[in-house]
Design an enzyme around this catalytic site. Structure first.
Site, PDB file in Angstrom:
ATOM      1  CD1 TRP A   1       1.079  -0.411   2.882  1.00 25.38           C
ATOM      2  CD2 TRP A   1      -0.376   1.105   3.613  1.00 25.38           C
ATOM      3  NE1 TRP A   1       1.512   0.013   4.116  1.00 25.38           N
ATOM      4  CE2 TRP A   1       0.639   0.943   4.591  1.00 25.38           C
ATOM      5  CE3 TRP A   1      -1.410   2.010   3.865  1.00 25.38           C
ATOM      6  CZ2 TRP A   1       0.652   1.661   5.780  1.00 25.38           C
ATOM      7  CZ3 TRP A   1      -1.395   2.718   5.054  1.00 25.38           C
ATOM      8  CH2 TRP A   1      -0.367   2.542   5.992  1.00 25.38           C
ATOM      9  CG  ASP A   2       4.868   0.636   1.112  1.00 30.07           C
ATOM     10  OD1 ASP A   2       4.067  -0.320   1.192  1.00 30.07           O
ATOM     11  OD2 ASP A   2       5.869   0.736   1.819  1.00 30.07           O
TER      12      ASP A   2
ATOM     13  CD  GLU B   1       3.098  -5.483   8.277  1.00 24.53           C
ATOM     14  OE1 GLU B   1       4.275  -5.304   8.602  1.00 24.53           O
ATOM     15  OE2 GLU B   1       2.728  -5.765   7.131  1.00 24.53           O
TER      16      GLU B   1
ATOM     17  CE  LYS C   1       6.660  -3.513  10.817  1.00 21.57           C
ATOM     18  NZ  LYS C   1       6.464  -4.478   9.732  1.00 21.57           N
ATOM     19  CD  GLN C   2       2.929   0.954   9.473  1.00 23.54           C
ATOM     20  OE1 GLN C   2       3.054   2.019   8.904  1.00 23.54           O
ATOM     21  NE2 GLN C   2       2.982  -0.200   8.833  1.00 23.54           N
TER      22      GLN C   2
HETATM   23  C1  BGC Z   1       5.178  -2.169   6.814  1.00 20.26           C
HETATM   24  C2  BGC Z   1       4.077  -2.090   5.781  1.00 20.26           C
HETATM   25  C3  BGC Z   1       4.688  -1.759   4.444  1.00 20.26           C
HETATM   26  C4  BGC Z   1       5.739  -2.795   4.097  1.00 20.26           C
HETATM   27  C5  BGC Z   1       6.437  -2.483   2.807  1.00 20.26           C
HETATM   28  C6  BGC Z   1       6.191  -3.191   6.375  1.00 20.26           C
HETATM   29  O1  BGC Z   1       7.253  -3.210   7.285  1.00 20.26           O
HETATM   30  O2  BGC Z   1       4.645  -2.550   8.050  1.00 20.26           O
HETATM   31  O3  BGC Z   1       3.156  -1.086   6.139  1.00 20.26           O
HETATM   32  O4  BGC Z   1       3.707  -1.756   3.458  1.00 20.26           O
HETATM   33  O5  BGC Z   1       6.704  -2.819   5.110  1.00 20.26           O
HETATM   34  O6  BGC Z   1       7.104  -1.271   2.871  1.00 20.26           O
END
Ligand code: BGC
Length: 823
Positions: free
Chosen positions: A354-355, A493, A618-619
């Site tokens: 989704w980046d 995540e 995590k974020q």
């Molecule tokens: C992040 C995701 C991201 C992915 C690719 C993961 O570490 O948690 O949000 O889409 O990395 O960059």
């Protein structure tokens, strides 16, 4: 590091991987890591070349279980050039002494340079100056120039120029147990005396890749006659060029390489076209000039000046350079998405997540045409998303969490925890929010670009199908009188399910549910905005019924958003239902024990514990809502849902989750910097600097060498324009709401608003927007004071809330170190 140049002095084997990723060169069609030309893949070097869409699937048998993975394939290495002096072994890092070693990337001209003075075992000193670029003018061209000056000797030299198809994917240590062989040899061949060529084919996806290299030696302007000897096997070809050199007189080697694949348009067969192109290329100098002219045009729209902070200015440019080497005008007529790690490493297997949500804002304000083509990647995979939804028992379109060639779900089912060495189950495919991001991106693209044709022909259909998916995954809970969504994960995540539960996913992730409420409203707005004929066509094509429209109407007012109370008894939005019952983590104890705790998931799992048990993230998850929506938008969404909204609530939520987030994804710093820009500029700037430094400083301890983090790089660009300069386009109008920081005093940024070029600058607590375009061009600008139209040549200045002093850089650096992961 100076204005435009990333410089490394001295050869540091342990840093080489990072440097290779940061100094990669690419043109939005293919990219190559900045590995030295003579380097072969090993523990120090990792030459890699990747192209959009170059995927292949292989199955690995793990403990008797077949595990299928799709990877972005490392393509034949076109860099190889080796030097033999006086018939001795080819020179390599192991058999010469470096008297000088400099590795630099000039971002402005997009050229990678090395200057190496070396002394061999016989005491001969040779100066080797190299340049390399992947052409922004001709997408099929990569070129290397070597200037060799024998400083204290004369004699015979041999240069070996090769194309090597024996490469595999082995750039990421964690994946080495998985099959890394993706290429089958097809054939080598020559095109006359100067050109060697190699054709390879991906094993399962059968993409043919043809490369041809023309190698010449020059003294001054004349081509030096050389003896050529050929060697070829099915997956490798080289030419040995032998010639004499004289003490103090430089010679130049030019290796001009063409790169074609069976995905290209207007070709007969990749190798034939590659051979033809290699014959036609001009000299290095001629093609380099065209290349720099093409970059100059890009910099016209992408450069920034930050007189107060050279490092911010440089890193901004470096990040823009990386975004453009993956997403450039050359990307517009190929089938390309936005790989999370760009095209210079193998992490995440080149998959598309989704980046892009973090990447489009930068592109939308400069090259909307590029965003449009990247969105088409999703449109072409709409049927697959429909199939995914159907297989899962839903309607509409459910896009995969990780996407590759065909739009199927590519998320792996097991994931190696490097801390424990065990393969853990991976449930991250439950991040259904990726479909919401795609809907959001289409709408934002349309708002900024006004591209009705795209919306009518493609965007509307995707938006309807995504909204339909959400309506079908949601269910009505009569006890609450609200719609709920179960079994999904938010962007965080670390929470894949409830502790001790066998069921995957969570109930009512707030980020998802709020987005779904917005989607249910926006899809109707979008349909209303379509001209009658278009609306009828979209409705007919997707078989949309009145009852579906009614359902969306209801969901706009009845999606459930979980709340809980803080210890002080004040409400905050819960990241998901039941979050409040999770245990508190002893953050200090973990920090003390592990230092860096960004990847708490791996730490806890390696301890036999489970991150699902704790209040941690995590974020940014809930906080992200305040990043992707303006305060006005989020207020209206929550109020439509019948929830109370106040600015204090927002502040409380941000603070609450800030204390419980480990920023295990550097994307998190972008979101936190963004939401804090208007609240606590000092703290915002601190996070900004962490994000800005994260790849160049490899703060996650070894991840950047596996590929840069494109979303974060692009996010830092967007934060300047939208976050600090506060410039946003809605409905074709440029809204200005500056939140300046001191470091940006004097900053000047070009942007394009609906085809008109403007410059937004900040000086002495004033923000100025000036229309820098041809006569007749105008821009509609809105400030707190009202709206007006600016003509070309005109400008408007407004006062700002006063630039906040940024945190001293040392403090930000300490924060980056604190957050950084162990290697
Ligand atoms: C992040 C995701 C991201 C992915 C690719 C993961 O570490 O948690 O949000 O889409 O990395 O960059």
């Amino acid at each position: 590091m100076k204005g435009w140049t990333l410089e490394y002095e001295g050869f540091e084997p342990e840093d080489e991987g990072l440097r290779e990723a940061l100094t990669s060169t690419g043109n939005g069609y293919f990219c190559t890591r900045g590995a030295f030309a003579w380097a072969e893949a090993g523990s120090v070097h990792y030459p890699g070349t990747y192209m959009h869409g170059g995927y292949n699937r292989e199955t690995t048998i793990m403990d008797g279980v077949p595990v299928l993975n799709e990877d972005l394939v490392n393509l034949p290495n076109w860099l190889l050039l080796e030097l033999r002096i006086g018939g001795r072994n080819a020179i390599g890092t192991e058999n010469v002494e470096f008297l000088e070693y400099k590795h630099e990337l000039d971002v402005k001209e997009a050229v990678l340079k090395r200057r190496i003075r070396l002394r061999d075992a016989e005491g001969r000193i040779t100066l080797l100056e190299t340049r390399r670029f992947v052409s922004m003018a001709n997408r099929h061209l990569g070129a290397i120039e070597w200037r060799i000056t024998p400083e204290n000797w004369s004699g015979e030299v041999q240069v070996i120029s090769a194309l090597d198809g024996r490469v595999t994917n082995r750039g990421v240590a964690r994946y080495r147990d998985l099959e890394g062989r993706h290429l089958d040899p097809v054939s080598p061949r020559t095109f006359g005396p100067e050109i060697i060529g190699l054709l390879a084919r991906t094993r399962q996806s059968r993409i043919y890749v043809g490369e041809a290299a023309r190698t010449r030696v020059y003294r001054g302007r004349s081509i030096l006659p050389v003896e050529r000897e050929l060697f070829q096997i099915s997956d490798y070809i080289h030419q040995v060029l032998s010639f004499e050199v004289e003490e103090g007189t430089p010679v130049r080697i030019e290796k001009m390489v063409s790169f074609f694949t069976s995905h290209d348009h207007a070709i007969t067969e990749p190798l034939t076209n590659a051979g033809q192109a290699a014959r036609r290329f001009g000299t290095f100098a001629e093609t380099f000039e065209a290349h720099t002219r093409a970059w100059d045009e890009l910099w016209e729209l992408c450069d920034i000046s930050v007189p107060n902070d050279e490092r911010v200015e440089f890193l901004y440019r470096l990040h823009a350079y990386h975004v453009l080497q993956v997403c450039s005008p050359h990307t517009t007529d190929i089938d390309a998405g936005v790989p999370a790690r760009g095209l210079n490493g193998e992490a995440y297997r080149g998959h598309i997540f989704w980046d892009e949500m973090y990447v489009y804002p930068f592109l939308n304000y400069r090259f909307p045409r590029i965003t449009r083509s990247l969105l088409m990647y999703r449109y072409r995979r709409l049927d697959e998303a429909r199939a995914l939804a159907k297989e899962a028992g839903y309607r509409g379109a459910m896009y995969p969490w990780q996407s590759g060639s065909s739009g199927e779900e590519e998320t792996q089912v097991v994931h190696l925890n490097p801390n424990s060495g065990t393969w853990d189950p991976d449930h991250s495919h439950n991040q259904r929010h990726v479909s919401a991001a795609i809907f959001y991106n289409i709408w934002r693209y349309w708002e900024v670009s006004g591209d009705e044709e795209f919306l009518h022909e493609y965007g509307a259909e995707m938006m309807v199908e995504i909204a339909r998916f959400w309506a079908s995954i949601a269910h009505y809970n009569p006890a609450r009188g609200r719609y709920e969504i179960h079994g999904v994960m938010g962007p965080d995540e670390f929470h894949e399910k409830y502790p001790d539960s066998d069921e995957e996913g969570l109930r009512n992730n707030a980020y998802t549910n709020v987005l779904v409420a917005w989607i249910s409203k926006t899809v109707r707005e979008m349909l209303d905005a379509l001209p009658e004929r278009r609306r009828r066509s979209v409705i007919a094509r997707s078989g949309l019924t009145e009852s579906e429209m009614d359902l969306w109407r209801e969901m706009t007012t009845k999606m459930f958003v979980p709340f809980h109370e803080t210890e002080e008894g004040e409400p905050v939005i819960s990241q998901f239902e039941g979050y409040e019952s999770l245990e508190d983590l002893d953050w200090d104890a973990y920090r003390k024990k592990y230092g860096n705790i960004q990847r708490l998931d791996r730490i806890l799992k390696a301890e036999g514990d489970d991150p699902d048990r704790y209040k941690l993230a995590k974020q940014a998850d809930t906080v992200l809502l305040f990043f992707i929506f303006s305060e006005k938008e989020i207020r209206s969404i929550l109020e439509d849902l019948g929830y109370e909204y106040s600015h204090e609530l927002v502040l409380r939520i941000i603070e609450y989750y800030d204390e419980r987030t480990s920023h295990g994804s550097t994307l998190s710093f972008i979101a936190h910097a963004g939401v804090l820009a208007g609240i606590d500029p000092e703290s915002s700037w601190k996070r900004y600097l962490v994000a800005l430094e994260s790849d160049v400083g490899d703060v996650q301890g070894g991840t950047t060498k596996e590929g840069i983090h494109l979303g974060v790089m692009a996010g830092t660009l967007d934060l300047i324009q939208r976050g600090y300069l506060g410039a946003t386009v809605r409905g074709g109008t440029l809204y200005l709401d500056p939140r300046p920081v001191k470091a940006l005093d004097g900053a000047c940024l070009p942007m394009v608003v609906r085809g008109t070029r403007v410059e937004v600058s900040l000086k002495d607590e004033e923000l100025t927007v000036a229309v820098k375009d041809d006569p007749g061009k105008t821009v509609r600008v809105a400030t707190e004071e009202g709206e007006r139209t600016l003509q070309a040549g005109e400008s408007l200045t407004l006062g700002t809330p006063g630039a906040a002093a940024e945190a001293p850089r040392e403090e930000a650096e300490t924060q980056a170190e604190e957050e950084s992961a162990p290697a």
